[in-house]
Design a protein around this motif. Structure first.
Motif, PDB file in Angstrom:
ATOM      1  N   VAL A  10     103.591   2.501  18.786  1.00 38.29           N
ATOM      2  CA  VAL A  10     104.174   3.743  19.297  1.00 38.29           C
ATOM      3  C   VAL A  10     105.696   3.571  19.326  1.00 38.29           C
ATOM      4  CG1 VAL A  10     104.286   5.368  21.223  1.00 38.29           C
ATOM      5  CG2 VAL A  10     102.135   4.197  20.700  1.00 38.29           C
ATOM      6  N   ALA A  11     106.403   4.473  18.672  1.00 41.19           N
ATOM      7  CA  ALA A  11     107.853   4.343  18.547  1.00 41.19           C
ATOM      8  C   ALA A  11     108.570   4.791  19.816  1.00 41.19           C
ATOM      9  CB  ALA A  11     108.347   5.160  17.353  1.00 41.19           C
ATOM     10  N   ALA A  12     109.859   4.445  19.894  1.00 39.14           N
ATOM     11  CA  ALA A  12     110.665   4.733  21.083  1.00 39.14           C
ATOM     12  C   ALA A  12     110.827   6.221  21.332  1.00 39.14           C
ATOM     13  CB  ALA A  12     112.033   4.073  20.948  1.00 39.14           C
ATOM     14  N   ASN A  13     110.721   7.053  20.294  1.00 41.88           N
ATOM     15  CA  ASN A  13     110.859   8.493  20.513  1.00 41.88           C
ATOM     16  C   ASN A  13     109.663   9.084  21.267  1.00 41.88           C
ATOM     17  OD1 ASN A  13     108.931   8.355  18.522  1.00 41.88           O
ATOM     18  ND2 ASN A  13     110.063   9.550  17.010  1.00 41.88           N
ATOM     19  N   GLU A  14     108.628   8.263  21.491  1.00 42.47           N
ATOM     20  CA  GLU A  14     107.493   8.657  22.330  1.00 42.47           C
ATOM     21  C   GLU A  14     107.386   7.715  23.526  1.00 42.47           C
ATOM     22  OE1 GLU A  14     103.828  10.196  20.151  1.00 42.47           O
ATOM     23  OE2 GLU A  14     104.673   8.835  18.645  1.00 42.47           O
ATOM     24  N   GLU A  15     108.524   7.388  24.110  1.00 39.06           N
ATOM     25  CA  GLU A  15     108.561   6.387  25.181  1.00 39.06           C
ATOM     26  C   GLU A  15     107.682   6.773  26.365  1.00 39.06           C
ATOM     27  OE1 GLU A  15     111.834   4.314  28.181  1.00 39.06           O
ATOM     28  OE2 GLU A  15     112.486   5.192  26.274  1.00 39.06           O
ATOM     29  N   GLU A  16     107.690   8.038  26.744  1.00 36.27           N
ATOM     30  CA  GLU A  16     106.879   8.466  27.890  1.00 36.27           C
ATOM     31  C   GLU A  16     105.396   8.230  27.629  1.00 36.27           C
ATOM     32  OE1 GLU A  16     106.060  12.516  30.561  1.00 36.27           O
ATOM     33  OE2 GLU A  16     107.763  12.416  29.173  1.00 36.27           O
ATOM     34  N   HIS A  17     104.941   8.593  26.429  1.00 32.89           N
ATOM     35  CA  HIS A  17     103.537   8.356  26.070  1.00 32.89           C
ATOM     36  C   HIS A  17     103.244   6.857  25.996  1.00 32.89           C
ATOM     37  CE1 HIS A  17      99.787   8.141  23.888  1.00 32.89           C
ATOM     38  NE2 HIS A  17     100.394   7.591  22.848  1.00 32.89           N
ATOM     39  N   LEU A  18     104.172   6.088  25.446  1.00 35.92           N
ATOM     40  CA  LEU A  18     104.000   4.635  25.316  1.00 35.92           C
ATOM     41  C   LEU A  18     103.789   3.998  26.693  1.00 35.92           C
ATOM     42  CD1 LEU A  18     104.204   1.938  23.701  1.00 35.92           C
ATOM     43  CD2 LEU A  18     106.679   2.059  24.047  1.00 35.92           C
ATOM     44  N   ILE A  19     104.638   4.340  27.659  1.00 29.67           N
ATOM     45  CA  ILE A  19     104.536   3.749  28.994  1.00 29.67           C
ATOM     46  C   ILE A  19     103.239   4.171  29.677  1.00 29.67           C
ATOM     47  CG2 ILE A  19     105.590   3.665  31.271  1.00 29.67           C
ATOM     48  CD1 ILE A  19     108.302   4.037  29.898  1.00 29.67           C
ATOM     49  N   SER A  20     102.892   5.456  29.539  1.00 29.08           N
ATOM     50  CA  SER A  20     101.662   5.953  30.162  1.00 29.08           C
ATOM     51  C   SER A  20     100.428   5.272  29.581  1.00 29.08           C
ATOM     52  CB  SER A  20     101.575   7.474  29.965  1.00 29.08           C
ATOM     53  OG  SER A  20     100.338   7.964  30.438  1.00 29.08           O
ATOM     54  N   TRP A  21     100.405   5.126  28.273  1.00 26.55           N
ATOM     55  CA  TRP A  21      99.255   4.512  27.582  1.00 26.55           C
ATOM     56  C   TRP A  21      99.096   3.046  27.983  1.00 26.55           C
ATOM     57  CZ3 TRP A  21      99.982   1.726  22.515  1.00 26.55           C
ATOM     58  CH2 TRP A  21      98.767   1.232  22.031  1.00 26.55           C
ATOM     59  N   LEU A  22     100.183   2.280  27.903  1.00 25.38           N
ATOM     60  CA  LEU A  22     100.082   0.858  28.211  1.00 25.38           C
ATOM     61  C   LEU A  22      99.847   0.618  29.705  1.00 25.38           C
ATOM     62  CD1 LEU A  22     102.833  -0.621  25.859  1.00 25.38           C
ATOM     63  CD2 LEU A  22     100.356  -0.629  25.549  1.00 25.38           C
ATOM     64  N   SER A  23     100.395   1.469  30.556  1.00 25.48           N
ATOM     65  CA  SER A  23     100.142   1.338  31.997  1.00 25.48           C
ATOM     66  C   SER A  23      98.654   1.532  32.274  1.00 25.48           C
ATOM     67  CB  SER A  23     100.957   2.367  32.781  1.00 25.48           C
ATOM     68  OG  SER A  23     102.339   2.144  32.645  1.00 25.48           O
ATOM     69  N   LYS A  24      98.064   2.491  31.607  1.00 28.21           N
ATOM     70  CA  LYS A  24      96.633   2.749  31.807  1.00 28.21           C
ATOM     71  C   LYS A  24      95.798   1.581  31.311  1.00 28.21           C
ATOM     72  CE  LYS A  24      93.022   6.140  30.747  1.00 28.21           C
ATOM     73  NZ  LYS A  24      92.706   7.422  30.056  1.00 28.21           N
ATOM     74  N   ARG A  25      96.159   1.024  30.166  1.00 26.22           N
ATOM     75  CA  ARG A  25      95.371  -0.072  29.603  1.00 26.22           C
ATOM     76  C   ARG A  25      95.508  -1.349  30.435  1.00 26.22           C
ATOM     77  NH1 ARG A  25      92.979   0.182  24.804  1.00 26.22           N
ATOM     78  NH2 ARG A  25      91.821  -1.491  25.861  1.00 26.22           N
ATOM     79  N   LEU A  26      96.696  -1.613  30.984  1.00 26.44           N
ATOM     80  CA  LEU A  26      96.899  -2.808  31.808  1.00 26.44           C
ATOM     81  C   LEU A  26      96.554  -2.556  33.277  1.00 26.44           C
ATOM     82  CD1 LEU A  26      98.484  -3.670  29.213  1.00 26.44           C
ATOM     83  CD2 LEU A  26      99.995  -4.942  30.728  1.00 26.44           C
ATOM     84  N   ASN A  27      96.219  -1.295  33.594  1.00 27.59           N
ATOM     85  CA  ASN A  27      95.833  -0.923  34.953  1.00 27.59           C
ATOM     86  C   ASN A  27      96.928  -1.264  35.959  1.00 27.59           C
ATOM     87  OD1 ASN A  27      94.075   0.206  36.859  1.00 27.59           O
ATOM     88  ND2 ASN A  27      93.154  -1.780  37.369  1.00 27.59           N
ATOM     89  N   ARG A  28      98.155  -0.984  35.543  1.00 24.20           N
ATOM     90  CA  ARG A  28      99.308  -1.275  36.391  1.00 24.20           C
ATOM     91  C   ARG A  28     100.490  -0.437  35.908  1.00 24.20           C
ATOM     92  NH1 ARG A  28     100.855  -5.940  39.468  1.00 24.20           N
ATOM     93  NH2 ARG A  28     103.118  -6.030  39.782  1.00 24.20           N
ATOM     94  N   PRO A  29     101.250   0.184  36.822  1.00 29.93           N
ATOM     95  CA  PRO A  29     102.407   0.974  36.373  1.00 29.93           C
ATOM     96  C   PRO A  29     103.439   0.075  35.690  1.00 29.93           C
ATOM     97  CG  PRO A  29     101.847   1.455  38.668  1.00 29.93           C
ATOM     98  CD  PRO A  29     101.058   0.250  38.277  1.00 29.93           C
ATOM     99  N   LEU A  30     103.826   0.451  34.495  1.00 35.65           N
ATOM    100  CA  LEU A  30     104.811  -0.318  33.735  1.00 35.65           C
ATOM    101  C   LEU A  30     106.079   0.501  33.567  1.00 35.65           C
ATOM    102  CD1 LEU A  30     102.598  -1.792  30.849  1.00 35.65           C
ATOM    103  CD2 LEU A  30     103.173  -2.855  33.030  1.00 35.65           C
ATOM    104  N   SER A  31     107.157  -0.179  33.299  1.00 31.55           N
ATOM    105  CA  SER A  31     108.416   0.469  32.947  1.00 31.55           C
ATOM    106  C   SER A  31     109.075  -0.354  31.850  1.00 31.55           C
ATOM    107  CB  SER A  31     109.342   0.587  34.164  1.00 31.55           C
ATOM    108  OG  SER A  31     109.658  -0.703  34.671  1.00 31.55           O
ATOM    109  N   VAL A  32     109.959   0.292  31.120  1.00 29.84           N
ATOM    110  CA  VAL A  32     110.641  -0.373  30.019  1.00 29.84           C
ATOM    111  C   VAL A  32     112.098  -0.586  30.409  1.00 29.84           C
ATOM    112  CG1 VAL A  32     111.239  -0.310  27.578  1.00 29.84           C
ATOM    113  CG2 VAL A  32     109.124   0.738  28.370  1.00 29.84           C
ATOM    114  N   PRO A  33     112.514  -1.825  30.678  1.00 31.27           N
ATOM    115  CA  PRO A  33     113.911  -2.066  31.053  1.00 31.27           C
ATOM    116  C   PRO A  33     114.861  -1.732  29.907  1.00 31.27           C
ATOM    117  CG  PRO A  33     112.532  -4.025  31.380  1.00 31.27           C
ATOM    118  CD  PRO A  33     111.723  -3.055  30.623  1.00 31.27           C
ATOM    119  N   SER A  34     116.012  -1.204  30.241  1.00 32.56           N
ATOM    120  CA  SER A  34     117.034  -0.926  29.231  1.00 32.56           C
ATOM    121  C   SER A  34     117.843  -2.190  28.957  1.00 32.56           C
ATOM    122  CB  SER A  34     117.960   0.182  29.712  1.00 32.56           C
ATOM    123  OG  SER A  34     119.057   0.336  28.826  1.00 32.56           O
ATOM    124  N   LEU A  35     118.069  -2.447  27.657  1.00 26.81           N
ATOM    125  CA  LEU A  35     118.905  -3.578  27.255  1.00 26.81           C
ATOM    126  C   LEU A  35     120.159  -3.092  26.520  1.00 26.81           C
ATOM    127  CD1 LEU A  35     116.236  -6.169  26.001  1.00 26.81           C
ATOM    128  CD2 LEU A  35     117.168  -5.829  28.301  1.00 26.81           C
TER     129      LEU A  35
END
Length: 286
Positions: free
Chosen positions: A164-189
Motif C-alpha cells: 500500500v503506497a503512501a498516498n493511501e496512508e490512512e488506509h494503510l494505518i487502518s489496515w495494519l492496525s486491524k491486522r496487528l490488533n493494536r493502534p499503529l501510527s507512522v512516524p515522520s522522518l
C-alpha cells in the motif's frame, strides 16, 4: 567465438545486454528499457534471477561487500566502477592445502580470536555507544533478524517495494492496525530527509508484522518493522549484518526494528526519535 544470442531467450534479448543489465553496466536509458520489457519475458526474468543469485553467492563465498543500489546507479552513469574489460579473464587454480595444515591454521585463528575478544570485550560498550551486547551476549531476538531479512528482500524493489503506497496512508494505518490488533501510527522522518514510501503486511514469529518503508532524495531506504512479542522488557540494541544495521527495541510487548545501511550514529538518532514518537521511553536507554 560464441554467438551473443541465446536460443533459450526471447527475440530482442541477447546475453551481452542481459549480462550488462545484471552487472549495472548499461546506460540509464538502456537499463530502463530492459527493465520495462522483462516482466513480459519469463525466460529472461528467470535468466536474470539466476545470474543475480549466482553473483550473490559468489560475493558471500568471497566475503565481498554488497553494493547498494545507489552505487550501482553511479556505475551505470559512468561515475563509479569498472568496465567489463577490468574484470579478470582467468581463474587461478591453487594446489589444495593439506588437511593437517588447515586444522593447525584454524586452531591458530581460534586462539587469536579468543585473545582479541578478551582484550576488546571491556571496551565494546564504549566503542559502540552501549548498543552492542558483547561477544558473549545473547543473540538478537528473532523479530530483529526478521526485520533485517525483510529489509534485504524488499528495499531493492523498484516497482513493487510496498503493498500500500503512501498516498493511501490512512488506509494503510487502518489496515495494519486491524491486522496487528493494536493502534499503529507512522512516524515522520522528514526531519532526516526521508519520506514514506508505503507499507506491507508480513508474517511475524507468532503473528502478523508490519513494515513501513522510507526513502530519501538519493534513493536510500529505511524500514520500520513492528510486531507483537510475548515478553516485555526495556531493551535497545544494535544488530549488524554486512553493511546493514538494525536498531531494535521492545516496548509494551511490541518489538520495533529500524533498519538501514546508513551511519550507525545517525540511525541511532533516528531510532530514538521514532521510539519517542511511538510512545516509548528512549531516556531509559541513555
Amino acid at each position: 567465438m560464441n554467438d551473443d544470442h541465446d536460443s533459450s531467450l526471447p527475440e530482442g534479448f541477447d546475453l551481452r545486454a542481459l549480462s550488462a543489465f545484471v552487472d549495472g553496466e548499461l546506460p540509464p536509458v538502456e537499463h530502463a528499457a530492459i527493465e520495462a520489457q522483462l516482466p513480459q519475458e519469463p525466460q529472461a526474468v528467470a535468466r536474470v534471477a539466476a545470474w543475480r543469485a549466482q553473483k550473490a553467492a559468489l560475493r558471500a563465498l568471497c566475503g565481498a561487500p554488497q553494493r547498494n543500489e545507489h552505487n550501482e546507479h553511479d556505475e551505470r552513469s559512468g561515475s563509479v566502477g569498472q568496465s567489463a574489460a577490468d574484470e579478470p579473464a582467468f581463474i587461478v587454480v591453487r594446489r589444495p592445502t593439506p588437511w593437517w595444515q588447515r586444522v593447525g591454521l584454524a586452531a591458530c585463528w581460534l586462539a587469536a580470536g579468543a585473545g582479541l575478544a578478551l582484550a576488546l570485550g571491556p571496551l565494546a560498550p564504549r566503542l559502540t555507544g552501549g548498543a552492542w551486547n558483547g561477544l558473549g551476549g545473547s543473540q538478537p531476538p528473532s523479530f530483529a533478524e526478521r526485520a533485517d531479512v525483510a529489509y534485504a528482500v524488499y528495499t531493492p524493489e523498484r516497482r513493487h517495494p510496498v503493498e500500500v503506497a503512501a498516498n493511501e496512508e490512512e488506509h494503510l494505518i487502518s489496515w495494519l492496525s486491524k491486522r496487528l490488533n493494536r493502534p499503529l501510527s507512522v512516524p515522520s522522518l522528514q526531519e532526516y530527509g526521508y519520506s514514506l514510501v508505503g507499507g506491507r503486511l508480513l508474517p511475524g514469529e507468532a503473528g502478523p508484522a508490519a513494515q513501513f518503508m522510507y526513502e530519501n532524495a538519493s534513493g536510500a531506504r529505511l524500514t520500520l518493522y513492528i510486531t507483537g512479542i510475548s515478553r516485555d522488557e526495556t531493551a535497545f540494541r544494535l544488530f549488524r549484518d554486512g553493511n546493514r544495521r538494525t536498531f531494535y527495541w521492545i516496548s509494551d510487548r511490541m518489538g520495533y526494528a529500524l533498519s538501514g545501511p546508513i551511519a550507525e550514529g545517525k540511525l541511532r538518532s533516528i531510532a530514538i526519535d521514532v521510539c519517542s514518537a511511538l510512545g516509548g521511553k528512549p531516556e531509559d536507554w541513555q
